[in-house]
Each structure stands twice: as structure tokens, then as C-alpha cells.
Design a protein around this motif. Structure first.
Motif, mmCIF file in Angstrom:
data_model
loop_
_atom_site.group_PDB
_atom_site.id
_atom_site.type_symbol
_atom_site.label_atom_id
_atom_site.label_comp_id
_atom_site.label_asym_id
_atom_site.label_seq_id
_atom_site.Cartn_x
_atom_site.Cartn_y
_atom_site.Cartn_z
ATOM 1 N N THR A 50 -7.651 -6.383 -1.029
ATOM 2 C CA THR A 50 -7.740 -4.948 -1.286
ATOM 3 C C THR A 50 -6.851 -4.217 -0.278
ATOM 4 O OG1 THR A 50 -9.986 -5.202 -2.107
ATOM 5 C CG2 THR A 50 -9.339 -2.997 -1.400
ATOM 6 N N ASP A 73 -6.130 -1.642 7.892
ATOM 7 C CA ASP A 73 -5.984 -0.939 9.160
ATOM 8 C C ASP A 73 -4.588 -0.346 9.250
ATOM 9 O OD1 ASP A 73 -8.533 -1.664 9.950
ATOM 10 O OD2 ASP A 73 -7.838 -3.507 10.926
ATOM 11 N N GLU A 89 -6.527 -0.600 -0.067
ATOM 12 C CA GLU A 89 -6.939 0.754 0.334
ATOM 13 C C GLU A 89 -7.516 0.815 1.730
ATOM 14 O OE1 GLU A 89 -7.677 0.710 -4.184
ATOM 15 O OE2 GLU A 89 -8.214 -0.611 -2.538
ATOM 16 N N ASP A 90 -8.164 -0.235 2.165
ATOM 17 C CA ASP A 90 -8.873 -0.194 3.444
ATOM 18 C C ASP A 90 -8.163 -0.956 4.560
ATOM 19 O OD1 ASP A 90 -9.285 -2.677 2.382
ATOM 20 O OD2 ASP A 90 -11.445 -2.694 2.613
ATOM 21 N N ARG A 131 0.841 -1.208 0.000
ATOM 22 C CA ARG A 131 0.000 0.000 0.000
ATOM 23 C C ARG A 131 0.871 1.250 0.000
ATOM 24 N NH1 ARG A 131 -4.090 1.236 4.742
ATOM 25 N NH2 ARG A 131 -2.101 1.384 5.795
ATOM 26 N N ARG A 154 -2.735 -1.077 -5.221
ATOM 27 C CA ARG A 154 -4.132 -1.060 -4.771
ATOM 28 C C ARG A 154 -4.638 -2.439 -4.367
ATOM 29 N NH1 ARG A 154 -8.053 2.365 -8.233
ATOM 30 N NH2 ARG A 154 -9.206 1.447 -6.543
#
Length: 165
Positions: free
Chosen positions: A159, A164, A161-162, A106, A111
């Protein structure tokens, strides 16, 4: 066991190559056939977008390589490979490496993370990836050639982008 994951250094190369070569020689997880020499190890690990090691008390316990899964319009998807010293498997080293690789991917602007060929008999890896939020894309029957048979391979993605923080 609290391991530290950090970028590799030249002095790590011997331990890294030894760990990598055991996985290659076992023929149960990596597609490579050729073992790394000191010269090819230096070139191979330096060619990755990022190479990291897990260490404890100055001992390299495992490593990962991180690079694009493809080129051009698919270059935003990362791929990684992991190798852990046989003597410490099952003690959280792999989890630390995978978690770090997701954060690093990331940070490098990827992505997604995609795994193209997780051998279906590698149940520890399957469990680990799913426990860290990877999603199974499907199975390719007989996609991995072992010495005397063909095993299925599982494809995964995550994924980025999300994640933690």
C-alpha cells in the motif's frame, strides 16, 4: 555504501542495458527472453512511466522501471522491475531502488505496488520485499520457467498511501 537514485539519462543507457541483459541472460528472475540492443533499450526504458538508476561516483550500479500493473480500472496499481549489477548485489543497492520506486509510484498517483512473479528461489528479493513492508498474496506453483525446470512464483503488494515521508 551511499548510492544516489535518480532518473536515468541517455548517457546511462549502455550501462543500464548491460545490467538488464545479465539478469535476462541468467534466466532466474526476469520473464524476458530477448536481450536489449542499444536501440531497443532506448525505446524500452523511455516507454516506462519512470525509469531510474542507482549510481555511486558516476557509476550506474542498478536500475528500476515503473509502470502500471494493468490498465483502466486497475491502472492505479503500479508494477516495477529491478536489476542490480552482480558485483554490488547485497550491498544495499536493491533496497535503495525499491524504496525510491515506492516513493515515486506514490508521487505519480499510484495507490498500490504489485509484483506478479517474484521467483521463489530468489530469496534475497523475497527478504527485501518483506522487510520493506510488502505483503505476500500467494504462490503460483511452477509459474516461472527456467531452462530445465519450473519454479514457483510469489505475488506481493504494498500500500502506498501510508508510506513514511
Amino acid at each position: 555504501m551511499e548510492v544516489t537514485v535518480r532518473a536515468y539519462r541517455p548517457e546511462d543507457l549502455s550501462a543500464m542495458a548491460a545490467i538488464w541483459n545479465v539478469v535476462v541472460a541468467d534466466g532466474e528472475a526476469f520473464p524476458q527472453l530477448d536481450l536489449l540492443t542499444p536501440e531497443t533499450a532506448a525505446t524500452f526504458f523511455a516507454a516506462q512511466d519512470h525509469t531510474a538508476v542507482a549510481e555511486l561516483d558516476g557509476r550506474v550500479l542498478g536500475l528500476y522501471i515503473l509502470h502500471p500493473n494493468n490498465i483502466g480500472r486497475c491502472g492505479h496499481i503500479a508494477n516495477a522491475s529491478y536489476a542490480v549489477d552482480k558485483t554490488v548485489r547485497g550491498l544495499g543497492v536493491g533496497r535503495a531502488l525499491v524504496a525510491d520506486s515506492l516513493r515515486k509510484a506514490r508521487a505519480l498517483g499510484f495507490r498500490r505496488m504489485q509484483f506478479n512473479a517474484v521467483v521463489a528461489t530468489n530469496v534475497s528479493a523475497l527478504y527485501l520485499y518483506e522487510s520493506l513492508g510488502f505483503v505476500r498474496l500467494g504462490t503460483i506453483p511452477g509459474g516461472f520457467r527456467m531452462d530445465d525446470r519450473y519454479e514457483d512464483i510469489v505475488l506481493f503488494y504494498h500500500t502506498l498511501e501510508d508510506l513514511d515521508e
